[in-house]
Design an enzyme around this catalytic site. Structure first.
Site, PDB file in Angstrom:
ATOM      1  N   GLY A   1       0.838  -1.186   0.000  1.00 19.97           N
ATOM      2  CA  GLY A   1       0.000   0.000   0.000  1.00 19.97           C
ATOM      3  C   GLY A   1       0.869   1.229   0.000  1.00 19.97           C
TER       4      GLY A   1
ATOM      5  N   ASP B   1      -6.727   0.149   0.092  1.00 20.35           N
ATOM      6  CA  ASP B   1      -5.640  -0.694  -0.411  1.00 20.35           C
ATOM      7  C   ASP B   1      -5.092  -1.544   0.729  1.00 20.35           C
ATOM      8  OD1 ASP B   1      -4.031   1.128   1.063  1.00 20.35           O
ATOM      9  OD2 ASP B   1      -3.724   2.390  -0.704  1.00 20.35           O
ATOM     10  N   SER B   2      -3.794  -1.788   0.729  1.00 21.39           N
ATOM     11  CA  SER B   2      -3.209  -2.680   1.731  1.00 21.39           C
ATOM     12  C   SER B   2      -3.347  -2.149   3.151  1.00 21.39           C
ATOM     13  CB  SER B   2      -1.730  -2.918   1.412  1.00 21.39           C
ATOM     14  OG  SER B   2      -1.037  -1.684   1.330  1.00 21.39           O
ATOM     15  N   LEU B   3      -3.356  -0.819   3.309  1.00 19.91           N
ATOM     16  CA  LEU B   3      -3.501  -0.253   4.643  1.00 19.91           C
ATOM     17  C   LEU B   3      -4.869  -0.583   5.232  1.00 19.91           C
ATOM     18  CD1 LEU B   3      -1.860   3.233   4.045  1.00 19.91           C
ATOM     19  CD2 LEU B   3      -0.886   1.257   5.218  1.00 19.91           C
TER      20      LEU B   3
END
Length: 394
Positions: free
Chosen positions: A18, A184-186
């Site tokens: 992210g 996203d990845s966060l």
């Protein structure tokens, strides 16, 4: 249960980030404790369906959709439910000393929770029925939650099976509140339970726990059902490092099954009164490469703001005027997000709100400098304070 298409391999680590600095490594998973011993066993899925209950409140032949409550993006396939996004959960009720969980998934990991306590973590369980036995003979709740991402493959949940002498009871009622987290990845909780920032691809998969991310924590604190529609490495218009151009987050948002091109999810009764958008880290965290469609940061920022505004309008059209949409800004793109919100407010949409994610005090001890589990707790607490003042029309 039918086998699912396996469409691909694990996304490369660089494409799954992210971006940015992000979280504290989590301690080891703690198994939930019971007053009695709990035994976890697995049997082939085909045998599970034969473990018929006596005098069941819900027929053993009923579908997974009948037995389990879920708020995630799922698609009915025969008696099973198919899904792809992280954090999808299934909640049920049963009477007796044990319960079987019917799964077909060789890509993702799961936590199994009985009466609110985690009793097992299933790592890429495959086609199986996982049993939890040795419980007190009483009514219990069971919750199965997908811990991580597996965009390249589908997952299949075949329902719950009661141990001999027990019964699957009617599923829990849906909660009155619904929240959707987009990111996203966060937002996915990428590597949040890792004890190290240095992680292999497999370590990222094993240490990602969306159920311990700020989205799930915030929703549980508010007593809400939720979706975590997060995709690592994706941005609003540009992915991490400029990779996979054109296949940004918005290209996948409408899907239930991420690995099925053209798939379209039907929201049905999903009408969240709070939608949280946190996209931009991947758009701006890496330098532009030669050959990308933007040659300057200003061009990229302008495209980002335009796409963001259109995405917010799409959410508004889908969920209606009573839904509060929170646009999250952080780091180098905070001002761009704030400008999008100001433009929407200026156009008469006062229920689009801006929240600045303050990273002060975060340790970023997750994989590749992502939020740690401790950081997610901090972010959830700060965001909850903000939400409490929004006047959301639950």
């Amino acid at each position: 249960m039918r086998a699912l298409p396996a469409g691909g391999t694990t996304t490369a680590t660089a494409n799954r980030r992210g971006g940015g600095r992000l979280a504290q490594g989590r301690r080891a998973l703690v198994t939930g404790l019971f007053a009695v011993a709990v035994a976890i066993t697995a049997v082939p899925a085909t045998g599970a369906a034969q473990a018929a209950t006596t005098d069941p409140a819900v027929s053993a032949s009923d579908s997974a959709a009948t037995q389990a409550h879920t708020a995630g993006r799922v698609k009915v396939s025969g008696d099973s439910l198919l899904y792809s996004w992280p954090g999808v959960y299934f909640e049920g009720r049963f009477r007796g000393t044990g319960v079987g969980i019917v799964l077909n998934d060789s890509a993702a990991d799961y936590d199994v929770q009985i009466d609110g306590a985690t009793v097992a973590t299933l790592v890429k369980p495959g086609r199986t029925t996982r049993w939890v036995n040795g419980l007190r003979d009483a009514e219990h709740t069971v919750r199965l939650v997908k811990r991580n991402e597996s965009q390249w493959a589908g997952s299949e949940f075949g329902g719950f099976v009661a141990a001999s002498g027990g019964a699957i009871l009617s599923k829990p009622a849906a909660r009155g509140r619904q929240i959707e987290f987009i990111g996203d990845s966060l937002t996915a909780g990428y590597g949040n339970t890792s004890g190290s920032r240095d992680c292999s691809g497999d370590q990222v998969n094993r240490t990602t726990n969306t159920d311990r991310g700020y989205g799930a924590l915030t929703a549980r604190g508010l007593g809400a059902d939720y979706q975590v529609n997060a995709f690592s490495g994706k941005g609003m218009v540009r992915n991490y490092g400029g990779g996979d151009p054109g296949n940004h987050y918005r290209a996948y948002y409408d899907r239930a099954l991420l690995h099925v091109q053209g798939d379209v999810w039907n929201p049905g009764t999903w009408r969240p009164r709070l939608v949280v958008v946190y996209l931009g880290t991947n758009d701006f965290s890496t330098a532009l490469n030669p050959g990308e469609q933007w040659t300057t940061h200003d061009q990229l920022a302008a495209a980002y703001r335009t796409a963001y505004g259109q995405f917010v309008q799409k959410l508004r059209a889908r969920y209606g005027s009573d839904t509060t949409i929170v646009a999250v800004g952080s780091g180098s793109f905070a001002n761009d997000v704030q400008r999008v919100v100001q433009e929407r407010n200026g156009a008469g949409d006062s229920r689009v709100r801006y929240w600045f994610l303050d990273s002060n005090g975060l340790d970023f001890q997750g994989c590749h400098y992502h939020f740690s589990a401790a950081d997610h707790q901090v972010v959830a607490g700060r965001f909850r304070t903000f939400v409490d003042g929004l006047g959301v029309r639950w």
